[in-house]
Design an enzyme around this catalytic site. Sequence first.
Site, short mmCIF file in Angstrom:
data_model
loop_
_atom_site.label_atom_id
_atom_site.label_comp_id
_atom_site.label_asym_id
_atom_site.label_seq_id
_atom_site.Cartn_x
_atom_site.Cartn_y
_atom_site.Cartn_z
N LYS A 77 49.41 84.00 -24.38
CA LYS A 77 49.79 85.41 -24.50
C LYS A 77 48.60 86.31 -24.17
O LYS A 77 47.46 86.00 -24.53
CB LYS A 77 50.30 85.67 -25.93
CG LYS A 77 50.86 87.07 -26.15
CD LYS A 77 51.44 87.21 -27.55
CE LYS A 77 51.99 88.61 -27.79
NZ LYS A 77 52.61 88.75 -29.14
N SER B 97 57.28 90.84 -29.58
CA SER B 97 56.42 91.22 -28.48
C SER B 97 56.05 90.04 -27.57
O SER B 97 55.57 90.24 -26.46
CB SER B 97 55.12 91.84 -29.02
OG SER B 97 54.38 90.88 -29.77
N SER C 126 57.48 88.81 -34.02
CA SER C 126 57.22 88.75 -32.58
C SER C 126 57.14 87.35 -31.99
O SER C 126 57.03 87.19 -30.78
CB SER C 126 55.94 89.51 -32.24
OG SER C 126 56.15 90.89 -32.34
#
Length: 491
Positions: free
Chosen positions: A76, A154, A178
């Site tokens: 990420k 997210s 998330s």
Amino acid sequence: MNANELTIAEARDALARGELSAVDLTMACLTAIDAGTPLNAFVHTTPEIALDQARAADARRGAGAGALNGIPLGIKDLFCTRGVASQAASNILRGFKPEYESTVTSKLFEAGAVMLGKLNMDEFAMGSSNETSCYGDAVNPWKVDDRRLTPGGSSGGSAAAVAADLCLAATGTDTGGSIRQPAAFTGIVGIKPTYGRVSRWGIVAFASSLDQAGPMTKSVRDAAILLGAMAGHDPKDSTSADIPVPDFEAALTGDIRGRKIGIPREYRMEGMPAEIEALWARGREMLADAGAEIVDISLPHTKYALPAYYVIAPAEASSNLARYDGVRYGHRARLGQGDGIVDMYEKTRAEGFGKEVQRRVMIGTYVLSAGFYDAYYNRARKVRALIKRDFDEAFAAGVDAILTPATPSSAFGLGEMADADPVAMYLNDVFTVTVNLAGLPGISVPVGLDAKGLPLGLQLIGRPWDEAGLLNHAHVLERAAGFVEKPRKWW
């Protein structure tokens, strides 16, 4: 089956038997990433680094190789990776290349993992749909009627990449859901560990008392393997717990006979879709059939969790994001003649931060201001303590894990919430934020499809530091559900 479609466990075994090389496995993933451009999951690819790491993994094969030797992963964009763009999907960090490695990625590399590149996400991890990214929307590999769907947020790029077999697994972060919400939207597994189980050092901060990194994988076994490599005490992170990391994979015995599973009555929300209610009931039956005892429990302060979260998280974000000022790194606005330092701050932040980040910074600044600190922030902190006490009392009464829905719906269309009240988007976190507020471990497991053919997940919440037990319960649920569906390839 192509090599990129393997799970971590399958690839590990194939590598050990010599049926596959790490270079071949990495090349299969890089080819899939090139073909998967329409998903916009990877925002920076690192093929040279990946192939160098894969060759080193092949040379190490055998005795002494790490648990992830030769396993290609996506990272990420919130994790700092030395010499590789790490922008938190924000224009204000455009071009930022850290001179240090996050603890999590360092541990993954020590275990032999291969980094394929950086993954899309909501800007500074603020969002539930991956629509706030400076890189543009990540797209769910699952599709209905040619509509582009959100992969959730997210950690949307991580979820899309794993679901589409662009990588074997990915890292995510979870501040209010998330990891778990995107996992549910894309039919994969995502676990948020206990707060302090995984180091936050080198991860761009959103809300420091809530953020926690975790794995996003194709199976519960893979989540256990990856979490084992990510977890552990880190002296560089004062919130990192100095407690032993158990063998999470060895804990997957599949035996939950006599375990007590709590069903919180407060999670039966008004207007809950019948499909979500039916999925939850099916989950209860599957765990009962495996020998668990199902009991009703009460978590009375659940209804206050969402408003408390959306006071505490923006308050912490407004403090954390104050460091982005255009002075030391990242974007700096072009200044006019006569502009002073305050003008530079204001212009840089106006240009660098997206609308959702600006909104949350403003909310956070407001609730921390002198006239409203007690009315909002202090009250939210008290509610947080009550929510934690509710969970403590349930676990003290003998409950081993708690079963809830993971999301209030399946994935929705990109752009569908653009004109909605922001609170409507925030409601996506209704089942997940309590876990962050209480600092507990939670996992989303894919259990079925809705009437449109989109994946739905259930959430299991565990005792603090009992990720081993939580993963075992999830393993049982996963086996009973038998979810093997994959998105039909359109990209």
